[in-house]
Every structure is written in structure tokens, then in C-alpha cells.
Write a protein that holds these residues in place. Structure first.
Motif, PDB file in Angstrom:
ATOM      1  N   TYR A 195     -58.977 -35.237  59.936  1.00  0.00           N
ATOM      2  CA  TYR A 195     -58.188 -35.887  60.427  1.00  0.00           C
ATOM      3  C   TYR A 195     -58.921 -37.358  60.428  1.00  0.00           C
ATOM      4  O   TYR A 195     -59.914 -37.472  59.850  1.00  0.00           O
ATOM      5  N   HIS A 196     -57.975 -38.614  60.513  1.00  0.00           N
ATOM      6  CA  HIS A 196     -58.285 -39.855  60.130  1.00  0.00           C
ATOM      7  C   HIS A 196     -59.749 -40.328  60.895  1.00  0.00           C
ATOM      8  O   HIS A 196     -60.166 -41.068  60.094  1.00  0.00           O
ATOM      9  N   HIS A 197     -59.959 -39.964  61.944  1.00  0.00           N
ATOM     10  CA  HIS A 197     -61.257 -40.464  62.760  1.00  0.00           C
ATOM     11  C   HIS A 197     -62.338 -39.823  62.198  1.00  0.00           C
ATOM     12  O   HIS A 197     -63.500 -39.907  62.646  1.00  0.00           O
ATOM     13  N   GLN A 198     -62.135 -38.762  61.126  1.00  0.00           N
ATOM     14  CA  GLN A 198     -63.289 -37.996  60.762  1.00  0.00           C
ATOM     15  C   GLN A 198     -63.785 -38.589  59.281  1.00  0.00           C
ATOM     16  O   GLN A 198     -64.651 -37.939  58.634  1.00  0.00           O
ATOM     17  N   VAL A 235     -53.770 -46.500  64.954  1.00  0.00           N
ATOM     18  CA  VAL A 235     -54.350 -45.491  64.127  1.00  0.00           C
ATOM     19  C   VAL A 235     -54.490 -45.742  62.364  1.00  0.00           C
ATOM     20  O   VAL A 235     -55.252 -45.357  61.900  1.00  0.00           O
ATOM     21  N   PHE A 236     -53.330 -46.531  62.112  1.00  0.00           N
ATOM     22  CA  PHE A 236     -53.109 -46.997  60.806  1.00  0.00           C
ATOM     23  C   PHE A 236     -54.567 -47.744  60.465  1.00  0.00           C
ATOM     24  O   PHE A 236     -55.293 -47.702  59.269  1.00  0.00           O
ATOM     25  N   ALA A 237     -54.957 -48.658  61.268  1.00  0.00           N
ATOM     26  CA  ALA A 237     -56.034 -49.704  61.102  1.00  0.00           C
ATOM     27  C   ALA A 237     -57.254 -48.893  60.859  1.00  0.00           C
ATOM     28  O   ALA A 237     -58.109 -48.770  60.113  1.00  0.00           O
ATOM     29  N   GLN A 238     -57.597 -47.778  61.838  1.00  0.00           N
ATOM     30  CA  GLN A 238     -58.600 -47.010  61.628  1.00  0.00           C
ATOM     31  C   GLN A 238     -58.689 -46.029  60.439  1.00  0.00           C
ATOM     32  O   GLN A 238     -59.691 -45.879  60.043  1.00  0.00           O
ATOM     33  N   TRP A 239     -57.460 -45.592  60.369  1.00  0.00           N
ATOM     34  CA  TRP A 239     -57.405 -44.673  59.160  1.00  0.00           C
ATOM     35  C   TRP A 239     -57.723 -45.280  57.782  1.00  0.00           C
ATOM     36  O   TRP A 239     -58.482 -44.959  56.901  1.00  0.00           O
ATOM     37  N   LYS A 240     -57.058 -46.689  57.561  1.00  0.00           N
ATOM     38  CA  LYS A 240     -57.129 -47.521  56.367  1.00  0.00           C
ATOM     39  C   LYS A 240     -58.728 -47.952  56.176  1.00  0.00           C
ATOM     40  O   LYS A 240     -59.220 -47.725  55.145  1.00  0.00           O
ATOM     41  N   ALA A 241     -59.513 -48.182  57.235  1.00  0.00           N
ATOM     42  CA  ALA A 241     -60.951 -48.264  57.018  1.00  0.00           C
ATOM     43  C   ALA A 241     -61.580 -47.143  56.543  1.00  0.00           C
ATOM     44  O   ALA A 241     -62.590 -47.245  55.788  1.00  0.00           O
ATOM     45  N   GLY A 242     -61.281 -45.948  57.017  1.00  0.00           N
ATOM     46  CA  GLY A 242     -61.973 -44.767  56.512  1.00  0.00           C
ATOM     47  C   GLY A 242     -61.475 -44.417  55.214  1.00  0.00           C
ATOM     48  O   GLY A 242     -62.542 -44.322  54.281  1.00  0.00           O
ATOM     49  N   ALA A 247     -63.036 -44.123  49.655  1.00  0.00           N
ATOM     50  CA  ALA A 247     -62.780 -44.409  47.925  1.00  0.00           C
ATOM     51  C   ALA A 247     -63.798 -45.141  47.398  1.00  0.00           C
ATOM     52  O   ALA A 247     -63.814 -45.070  46.089  1.00  0.00           O
ATOM     53  N   ARG A 248     -64.903 -45.653  48.073  1.00  0.00           N
ATOM     54  CA  ARG A 248     -66.032 -46.028  47.393  1.00  0.00           C
ATOM     55  C   ARG A 248     -66.919 -45.078  46.841  1.00  0.00           C
ATOM     56  O   ARG A 248     -67.542 -45.368  45.901  1.00  0.00           O
TER      57      ARG A 248
END
Length: 353
Positions: A195-198, A235-242, A247-248
Motif C-alpha cells: 500500500y502507498h504508506h509502505q 493520500v495522493f501527496a504521500q503516495w507521490k512522495a513514495g 523510482a530513484r
């Protein structure tokens, strides 16, 4: 809701759409000649609903889009019912290989269906998991490409999308990582469902094992239900940061799909008429465009996640939605997003010929 499958495992009974409801939305096929490799679908039989076996997959693949190949992804189907517990998941590879063998001799077309198989092995066995991986490879007859060990975890019990409920932080577990180290030497990939927070855990794993190919499933699992409902911007902001962090790592690719599940909170399955491909593209554009910009077309691939995503739309409408999302891409970028990235990552380039 769960039930006992024929293999003895407990399967999650996912909500499914009424075929009559899905039939209310019919569309002309966009770009019908564009080759597609669907890198993420499942196969299962009763008592799961809806049944999705070779006949149903072939029906969808021949519904108008130019599907030249597919990748089966684990779903705990067809496990062996006896023998060592750790080897029972090899039965799923045997089950899919038998279907792929029938496809290859012309029982179903196109012949690229199930050209690759992603199975399951519990990496928490540590180095001992190598024997299980080798058994999968033997059973796959050249089609076995890697494993998926779902580690999607959330503290809220309402957020559940997997048969097995993993512990928190499983990707950081030293024993799992000892098993993970067996993948690259055998030429195997790892599909990661979180999930996005992982997403930070995926990034950390990829950095620790730069030689292992990792595929991030379902755009990294942004949640839009339960305690996350009504918090889409947050959620989108947290997801995007992840996503940007993952992607790096150049050894990670991303699958663009899975957003038609109930998990995303878009609620398409609750409408009186199924969404159009324009509806899907409009809702999913921020997620898909963020992923393509972060990973690039050469590390991104559209996926159906059928029959799970059939909850919200039919196969033809889904791929029309993806084509609308890629409408501004060049021909070479479209080739990557719809077939070439999947072919290279999973080693099935032969279906492109």
C-alpha cells in the motif's frame, strides 16, 4: 469473505460485477492494431467468483484489442494438496503451465497467453527457499519468471486485499531478505504488492538488492476507502512522495493498473451504468502520469489485473481507458508502455515477433 478452495487454501472472495451490468457499456476499440502484453492477470475456478480460466481470458484477449501475450500472477490457485507444505504453491505453476501448453498447441488463441508465470514462495524460509524456486522453474517449462510475495499491510482490518495477511514491515525482515537474495542468481523477478504508506520499504529493498528486478504492482497501492476515504489529496501527496523515492532505484519498474479495485475508492462499481473509458482516464490520470513521469515508459507497463478489476469495467473499456491515458505519447513510448517494457522485464520477447 473467505472460503475453502479445492487446494485447501483460504481464498478471499472478492466483490464481482454483474455481467449484465458490464454489458451496459460497449465501446469501439481504440487503436486496435497496437500490440499489448497484459503483464498481470489471474486464473481461478469455482468457488471463487467470477470464474476466470482460459476460456474467459481468451474471450477478453480477443475482444478487439491486439493482445499478443500475457503474464499470469499468483493467486493461490491449484496448490498441491499433499507433500511438503512449502512446495504446495508449485501446484499453481503446474496448473498454469498445463493451460499454457493447451494454448501453445492452438486450443486457444493467441498463443502468447500465459507466456510468463509469476508464482509464490515464502521468502521467509531464507536460503532454503531456493529448492522451492527451483521446483517452480522446473514446473514452468521455461515460463516461470519470478514470484510475488504480497506484503500489503494496514492497521485497519477493513483494508484487506490479499489471501495471506502479512505482518507489518515484512520487506525489512532479515530472514525474508535472505530468501530474496536467492532470486537474482536464478534469474527471477519479484513482484511487490504494497500500500502507498509502505513504498519506503520497497525503495529500501531495491537499494539493498540492486541486481534484482522488482516490479511494483498496481501503481503502489493508493488507498481510498475506510479511514482513507475523503482524504484523496492527502493520500495522493504521500503516495507521490513514495513513488518518486521508489523510482530513484533503476531496478524497479511499475505496473499501471489495479485502480479499478474497491481499494482505490473511486466507486465506479456503484454506478447505475459502468464508467466509460473517458471516465476511467479522467480519474486515473494523476496516478498514471505521475508514474510514467517518474519511471519513464521503459520502466512502466499497463496491466489489466483481471478479473479483479472487472469489478468496475470490462476488459475492452479498460484498455481503451489506458490508450486514452497514453494518447499524447509517441509511437515508441506507446510500444514500451503497452508491450515492450513487459516483454523485456519478464523475458518474453519472443511474443513480440
Amino acid at each position: 469473505m473467505t472460503t475453502e478452495t479445492k487446494s485447501g487454501t483460504h481464498a478471499v472472495i472478492l466483490p464481482s460485477a454483474d455481467p449484465g451490468w458490464l454489458a451496459l457499456r460497449q465501446e469501439a476499440i481504440l487503436e486496435p492494431d497496437l500490440p499489448i502484453i497484459d503483464p498481470h492477470h489471474h486464473l481461478w475456478d469455482a468457488p471463487r467468483s467470477p470464474r476466470y480460466l482460459a476460456e474467459e481470458l481468451e474471450r477478453d484477449a480477443r475482444a478487439g484489442h491486439n493482445v499478443i501475450g500475457t503474464i499470469f500472477t499468483d493467486c493461490s490457485e491449484g496448490y498441491r494438496t499433499d507433500g511438503p507444505e512449502n512446495l504446495r504453491p508449485v501446484g499453481e505453476t503446474e496448473f498454469v503451465t498445463a493451460i499454457a501448453d493447451r494454448v501453445a498447441v492452438g486450443a486457444y488463441q493467441p498463443a502468447g497467453l500465459c507466456a510468463g508465470i509469476i508464482g509464490y514462495a515464502d521468502l521467509r524460509e531464507g536460503a532454503g527457499v531456493r529448492a522451492v524456486l527451483e521446483a517452480h522453474i522446473a514446473a514452468g517449462k521455461g515460463r516461470f519468471k519470478g514470484i510475488r510475495q504480497s506484503t500489503a499491510w494496514d492497521p485497519n482490518p477493513e483494508i484487506r486485499t490479499t489471501i495471506r495477511t502479512p505482518p507489518e514491515g515484512l520487506l525489512r525482515d532479515p530472514t525474508l531478505r535472505a530468501g530474496f537474495a536467492c532470486l537474482a542468481p536464478l534469474g527471477l523477478t519479484f513482484d511487490s504488492w504494497v500500500y502507498h504508506h509502505q513504498l519506503g520499504d520497497v525503495a529500501d529493498l531495491a537499494a539493498a538488492f540492486p541486481e534484482t528486478t522488482i516490479i511494483l504492482d498496481h501503481v503502489g497501492g493508493p488507498i481510498g476507502i475506510g479511514p482513507y476515504a475523503g482524504r484523496r489529496d492527502e493520500v495522493f501527496a504521500q503516495w507521490k512522495a513514495g513513488i518518486l523515492e521508489v523510482a530513484r532505484r533503476p531496478n524497479v519498474s511499475v505496473k499501471l493498473g489495479g485502480l479499478a479495485m474497491r481499494l482505490g475508492g473511486f466507486g465506479f462499481h456503484e454506478r447505475p451504468v459502468p464508467p466509460s473509458s473517458e471516465d476511467l482516464a479522467a480519474a486515473w490520470r494523476p496516478y498514471v502520469e505521475t508514474c510514467i513521469e517518474a519511471f519513464g515508459p521503459d520502466r512502466a507497463m499497463f496491466e489489466s489485473n483481471f478479473p479483479v478489476d472487472q469489478l468496475s469495467c470490462g476488459y475492452a473499456v479498460l484498455w481503451n481507458g489506458f490508450k486514452r491515458l497514453a494518447s499524447g505519447a509517441s509511437d515508441s513510448e506507446k510500444a514500451a508502455l503497452f508491450s515492450r517494457t513487459a516483454a523485456r522485464v519478464y523475458g518474453i520477447e519472443h511474443v513480440l515477433n
